[in-house]
Design a protein around this motif. Structure first.
Motif, mmCIF file in Angstrom:
data_model
loop_
_atom_site.group_PDB
_atom_site.id
_atom_site.type_symbol
_atom_site.label_atom_id
_atom_site.label_comp_id
_atom_site.label_asym_id
_atom_site.label_seq_id
_atom_site.Cartn_x
_atom_site.Cartn_y
_atom_site.Cartn_z
ATOM 1 N N VAL A 1 0.854 -1.199 0.000
ATOM 2 C CA VAL A 1 0.000 0.000 0.000
ATOM 3 C C VAL A 1 0.885 1.243 0.000
ATOM 4 C CG1 VAL A 1 -1.643 1.366 1.353
ATOM 5 C CG2 VAL A 1 -2.022 -1.093 1.055
ATOM 6 N N ASP A 2 1.911 1.261 0.862
ATOM 7 C CA ASP A 2 2.818 2.410 0.920
ATOM 8 C C ASP A 2 3.532 2.620 -0.420
ATOM 9 O OD1 ASP A 2 2.125 2.827 3.590
ATOM 10 O OD2 ASP A 2 3.905 1.764 4.364
ATOM 11 N N ALA A 3 3.977 1.533 -1.039
ATOM 12 C CA ALA A 3 4.664 1.644 -2.332
ATOM 13 C C ALA A 3 3.728 2.188 -3.406
ATOM 14 C CB ALA A 3 5.226 0.286 -2.748
ATOM 15 N N CYS A 4 2.484 1.714 -3.402
ATOM 16 C CA CYS A 4 1.501 2.202 -4.383
ATOM 17 C C CYS A 4 1.180 3.669 -4.143
ATOM 18 C CB CYS A 4 0.226 1.366 -4.322
ATOM 19 S SG CYS A 4 0.436 -0.314 -4.945
ATOM 20 N N GLU A 5 1.056 4.055 -2.892
ATOM 21 C CA GLU A 5 0.786 5.463 -2.578
ATOM 22 C C GLU A 5 1.915 6.353 -3.079
ATOM 23 O OE1 GLU A 5 -0.533 8.295 1.180
ATOM 24 O OE2 GLU A 5 0.310 6.313 1.622
ATOM 25 N N ALA A 6 3.150 5.942 -2.829
ATOM 26 C CA ALA A 6 4.296 6.729 -3.290
ATOM 27 C C ALA A 6 4.347 6.785 -4.813
ATOM 28 C CB ALA A 6 5.594 6.138 -2.736
ATOM 29 N N ALA A 7 4.100 5.666 -5.469
ATOM 30 C CA ALA A 7 4.131 5.625 -6.933
ATOM 31 C C ALA A 7 3.014 6.472 -7.528
ATOM 32 C CB ALA A 7 4.026 4.183 -7.426
ATOM 33 N N ALA A 8 1.824 6.403 -6.939
ATOM 34 C CA ALA A 8 0.684 7.180 -7.449
ATOM 35 C C ALA A 8 0.912 8.676 -7.273
ATOM 36 C CB ALA A 8 -0.603 6.749 -6.750
ATOM 37 N N ALA A 9 1.737 9.043 -6.293
ATOM 38 C CA ALA A 9 2.035 10.457 -6.052
ATOM 39 C C ALA A 9 3.192 10.946 -6.924
ATOM 40 C CB ALA A 9 2.360 10.680 -4.577
ATOM 41 N N GLY A 10 3.623 10.113 -7.862
ATOM 42 C CA GLY A 10 4.684 10.517 -8.769
ATOM 43 C C GLY A 10 6.048 9.982 -8.387
ATOM 44 N N GLY A 11 6.074 9.139 -7.382
ATOM 45 C CA GLY A 11 7.345 8.546 -6.986
ATOM 46 C C GLY A 11 7.768 7.454 -7.939
ATOM 47 N N ARG A 12 8.877 6.843 -7.602
ATOM 48 C CA ARG A 12 9.416 5.774 -8.444
ATOM 49 C C ARG A 12 8.704 4.463 -8.151
ATOM 50 N NH1 ARG A 12 15.557 6.479 -9.113
ATOM 51 N NH2 ARG A 12 15.597 4.430 -8.139
ATOM 52 N N GLY A 13 8.838 3.535 -9.076
ATOM 53 C CA GLY A 13 8.336 2.194 -8.863
ATOM 54 C C GLY A 13 6.938 1.928 -9.368
ATOM 55 N N ALA A 14 6.364 2.832 -10.142
ATOM 56 C CA ALA A 14 4.987 2.645 -10.613
ATOM 57 C C ALA A 14 4.850 1.385 -11.456
ATOM 58 C CB ALA A 14 4.509 3.867 -11.390
ATOM 59 N N GLU A 15 5.794 1.145 -12.366
ATOM 60 C CA GLU A 15 5.691 -0.047 -13.222
ATOM 61 C C GLU A 15 5.730 -1.329 -12.402
ATOM 62 O OE1 GLU A 15 8.258 -0.250 -16.633
ATOM 63 O OE2 GLU A 15 7.984 1.890 -17.033
#
Length: 158
Positions: free
Chosen positions: A114-128
């Motif tokens: 959940v934390d990783a998805c939140e960061a990725a959705a906010a423009g962080g790395r790791g979206a793919e």
């Protein structure tokens, strides 16, 4: 499926509206109505119909129902609520271990995801990577629920 709410797939809306337990499982003996409902929640979620998926999953008081509920809230961006529903799943859901194995990360956890998805959705790395993990998670959870609906949890798999 995107990490966010996405756009509902209007091309399949009619088919989804006519989808029922009977239509989806008429080919076999259904032994677990809750697991079958989880499959329906998953199909709605796959096509980005979060409200419909939510209505179904919140009516299923099982770890599987809580899992789909958590995924839906993660997709809608309600991350703290997603974590709440993942805590309700419990720590030993077989899909957790299956996702960890599929991702090659033995320490994978739904809360950290959940934390990783939140960061990725906010423009962080790791979206793919998050999108791919979410795809794997959906497939593993759907398979688990489908097999449970048919009483086939003794076979190999989550």
């Amino acid at each position: 499926m995107p990490l966010d709410a996405g756009t509902p797939n209007g091309a399949v809306q009619g088919a989804l509206r006519s989808l029922s337990r009977e239509a989806a499982f008429g080919h076999a003996l259904l032994v677990d109505d809750d697991a079958a409902d989880c499959c329906l929640a998953g199909v709605w979620l796959l096509h980005s119909y979060l409200d419909e998926s939510h209505s179904i999953s919140q009516g299923v008081s099982t770890p599987d129902g809580s899992y789909w509920h958590g995924v839906m809230h993660r997709r809608e961006g309600d991350y703290s609520n997603a974590k709440y529903w993942f805590r309700r799943v419990g720590g030993d859901h077989p899909v957790f271990a299956a996702v960890a194995a599929a991702c090659g990360d033995p320490r994978w956890s739904p809360a950290e995801f959940v934390d990783a998805c939140e960061a990725a959705a906010a423009g962080g790395r790791g979206a793919e990577r998050c999108v791919e993990t979410q795809r794997l998670e959906w497939a593993l959870l759907f398979e688990h629920c489908y097999r449970a609906a048919l009483g086939d949890l003794d076979a190999a798999g989550p």
